[in-house]
Design a protein around this motif. Sequence first.
Motif, short mmCIF file in Angstrom:
data_model
loop_
_atom_site.label_atom_id
_atom_site.label_comp_id
_atom_site.label_asym_id
_atom_site.label_seq_id
_atom_site.Cartn_x
_atom_site.Cartn_y
_atom_site.Cartn_z
N TYR A 442 0.87 -1.18 0.00
CA TYR A 442 0.00 0.00 0.00
C TYR A 442 0.90 1.22 0.00
N GLY A 443 0.54 2.22 -0.78
CA GLY A 443 1.36 3.42 -0.80
C GLY A 443 0.70 4.54 -1.56
N GLN A 444 1.42 5.63 -1.71
CA GLN A 444 0.98 6.80 -2.45
C GLN A 444 2.18 7.44 -3.13
N THR A 445 1.91 8.19 -4.19
CA THR A 445 2.99 8.93 -4.84
C THR A 445 3.68 9.85 -3.84
N GLU A 446 2.90 10.43 -2.93
CA GLU A 446 3.46 11.36 -1.94
C GLU A 446 4.45 10.68 -0.99
N CYS A 471 9.51 4.54 7.18
CA CYS A 471 8.46 5.41 7.73
C CYS A 471 7.78 4.78 8.94
N GLY A 472 7.12 5.66 9.69
CA GLY A 472 6.23 5.23 10.75
C GLY A 472 4.81 5.56 10.35
N VAL A 473 3.86 4.81 10.87
CA VAL A 473 2.45 5.01 10.52
C VAL A 473 1.63 5.13 11.79
N LYS A 474 0.75 6.11 11.81
CA LYS A 474 -0.21 6.23 12.91
C LYS A 474 -1.60 6.46 12.32
N LEU A 475 -2.61 6.19 13.13
CA LEU A 475 -3.99 6.43 12.73
C LEU A 475 -4.53 7.61 13.53
N VAL A 476 -5.29 8.47 12.84
CA VAL A 476 -5.82 9.69 13.46
C VAL A 476 -7.34 9.65 13.40
N ASP A 477 -7.98 10.12 14.45
CA ASP A 477 -9.44 10.09 14.53
C ASP A 477 -10.11 10.74 13.32
N GLY A 488 -8.19 1.50 17.18
CA GLY A 488 -7.36 0.94 16.11
C GLY A 488 -7.83 1.28 14.73
N GLN A 489 -8.62 2.35 14.60
CA GLN A 489 -9.12 2.78 13.28
C GLN A 489 -8.92 4.29 13.13
N GLY A 490 -8.70 4.73 11.89
CA GLY A 490 -8.54 6.16 11.66
C GLY A 490 -7.84 6.45 10.35
N GLU A 491 -7.63 7.74 10.08
CA GLU A 491 -6.93 8.14 8.86
C GLU A 491 -5.46 7.73 8.96
N VAL A 492 -4.94 7.15 7.89
CA VAL A 492 -3.55 6.72 7.84
C VAL A 492 -2.65 7.94 7.66
N CYS A 493 -1.72 8.13 8.60
CA CYS A 493 -0.76 9.23 8.52
C CYS A 493 0.65 8.66 8.53
N VAL A 494 1.53 9.25 7.72
CA VAL A 494 2.87 8.70 7.48
C VAL A 494 3.93 9.76 7.73
N LYS A 495 5.02 9.34 8.39
CA LYS A 495 6.15 10.24 8.60
C LYS A 495 7.43 9.44 8.41
N GLY A 526 -7.66 3.43 7.71
CA GLY A 526 -7.17 2.08 7.92
C GLY A 526 -7.49 1.58 9.31
N MET A 527 -7.22 0.30 9.51
CA MET A 527 -7.36 -0.28 10.85
C MET A 527 -6.20 -1.24 11.08
N TRP A 528 -5.72 -1.26 12.32
CA TRP A 528 -4.66 -2.19 12.68
C TRP A 528 -5.28 -3.55 12.99
N LEU A 529 -4.72 -4.58 12.40
CA LEU A 529 -5.13 -5.94 12.74
C LEU A 529 -4.32 -6.38 13.96
N PRO A 530 -4.78 -7.40 14.68
CA PRO A 530 -4.08 -7.82 15.90
C PRO A 530 -2.61 -8.18 15.71
N ASN A 531 -2.24 -8.58 14.49
CA ASN A 531 -0.84 -8.98 14.25
C ASN A 531 0.05 -7.81 13.82
N GLY A 532 -0.46 -6.57 13.91
CA GLY A 532 0.36 -5.41 13.59
C GLY A 532 0.43 -5.06 12.12
N THR A 533 -0.49 -5.62 11.33
CA THR A 533 -0.56 -5.26 9.91
C THR A 533 -1.72 -4.30 9.69
N LEU A 534 -1.68 -3.61 8.56
CA LEU A 534 -2.67 -2.57 8.25
C LEU A 534 -3.68 -3.08 7.24
N LYS A 535 -4.93 -2.72 7.44
CA LYS A 535 -5.99 -3.02 6.47
C LYS A 535 -6.66 -1.70 6.11
#
Length: 689
Positions: A442-446, A471-477, A488-495, A526-535
Amino acid sequence: MDQYLDYIGGPAGALALTGVAAASAFYLASRPTPQKPLVELHCQSSLLPGPEMIRVSKFYKDSKDGKFITSLDKDTRTLYDSFRKGAKESNNGPCLGWRDSPNKPYQWLHYNEALLRAKNFGSGLVALGLSPSPSTFIGIYSQNCPEWILTEQGAYCYSMVIVPLYDTLGPDACAYIIKQAEIHVVICEDDTKCNLLLDKAPRCLRKLITIKETRPATNQRAKNRGVEMLRFEDVEKLGAAKDNPEVPPKVTDLCTVCYTSGTTGNPKGVMLSHENVVAAVCAVILQLGDHRPRSDDIMMSFLPLAHMLERCCENGVYLLGGAVGFFSGDIKRLSEDMKALRPTVMPAVPRLLNRIYDKVMTEISGSFIKRVLFNMAMSAKESEIRRGIIRNNSFWDKLVFRKVQEGMGGRLRLMVVGSAPLAGNVLTFIRCALGALVVEGYGQTECVAPITLTVQGDHVPEHVGPPVACCGVKLVDVPEMEYYAVNGQGEVCVKGTNVFQGYYKEDEKTSETIDSDGWHHTGDVGMWLPNGTLKIIDRKKHIFKLSQGEYIVPEKIETIYIRSQYVQQVFVCGESLKAINIFLLQSCIVAVVVPDVDVIKSWACENRIPGTLSVLCAHPEVKQLIMDDMISWGKEAGLKSFEQVKDIYLHPDPFSVQNGLLTPTLKSKRPQLKAYFKPQIEDMYSKLT
């Protein structure tokens, strides 16, 4: 591509009866060794301490300290360096491959010759008056070919920046890009593309460098517009004669401005530095482990080089000294190209894999024996994949999947899938049929391309893996959609080191996307699955991507269709996982329409069609009337073909707050609408297949 039709061989009935026994004996005689996953599959990413709940890669030891990979080697931090690194790794092996006609074999340009020709071409650009600096932008408008890479590497020899153009942008957008980026020179593939640019050429465009011959009429047309026409080979010769000293780029210099096709308004230029791209490429290589590209690998190049997925894959292969062969340019001959090239590595997109899957299903549907054997083969291969066994030499590979593998050259060992969602059943089929490592990202041009990537050993489909090491990934409300990071759900943010520098000359849009702490807000939910992967589960702004990669803004389309006098409410839906027809390389959108009861009843009365609104909604003439009028409004508003609905379902009851389909402010609840009308949406797609 029609060669893909005959995938499953026609075994005799007797062979089917003895297949299980023979398979068992063969398996015991050639029992494979399982591959150990590179991380624990039940915990694939690390959670950093703190309230933001940031997840990072387990493949890079410094990630746990909030650091991100920039390169694999300190002396290889730009795309200029990485190409030279590959030349050494390959010991001047084959680099760029092509064939002049379908019946001819691939011929190869080796690394040292590619380096020399690229340097000569870049020197030629300088000789033509271009400044060797990262403020010089070079346009390229061509299908994948060796000259594309020679242009790219030639530009990097002199710190210049590549700006790709591509057909789906359209002539207006191409002209906009050339003007905004102040591009003086465009490398153009052929006569047709030259004329498309000349149609609306901005005044800043001064030179077209053509890869193929152009007609005298085109040359004269360019001259009339003040545009000089030059041949690619002549620029190389000029550069060789001048032999201008190279000016290699710095790590922080831009390497490309990649314009996204966008969803509304003009395209936006994503500014990516050498560090951005090298970091992204190295993060993927790190995560592939022993499956990473090698110097003896050959990659098939057919996805557009104008997009970052293909650019990343190719640059990864070049970094490690592998070879890249370009398809002939005709997607219908892709199978022939693959048989001639016999690639070992290949990036792919769902539309291709969906097509292969559909043709296999069509082939086996006509034979009971073929269906039985296919199901037995899938069961056996799935069982192996669950145990970490990846191979293409089992009994079932030889009996059932041989033609699938031969149709793709017979040697594939690694496939990276991206660009759009891929259905779980298709991914599992491809993994079984190819006997290769198939990872989905999963990715983006950005973010150059990769944000997350599935890992070897994880056979579970329908997620996109853990974050890559850059990169690191966090989810935002997203409170308006009832998605909360605490759940464990929210907008996918990348740094990280792959996050872009901003949109070219678009500071306001940049600040809307990258916040003050450097987090890029993707707009995907996105949402985090229990095994630490993103959906990926939703889109914040309700923009979705069709399987061919085109973006759809449903609200824009709904605003146009609601103008129809027959339409009271409309919900446009896109199903990324299904194609209209297995013979078309495209997917489509459909709609649920609530008709205007008074207008429809009046029309029905005039046309002597009796019945309640529910009865009228099921009447084919009423449906055709409404759909034709919607399409007419769409055409008038300039909707593209893929933005027009291909089927509609008429629903007699309005969407409302009471039935849970509208918000209190009367906005559509898109996830709820999609779930509510799931049977009707699936029925429409099944009829379109």
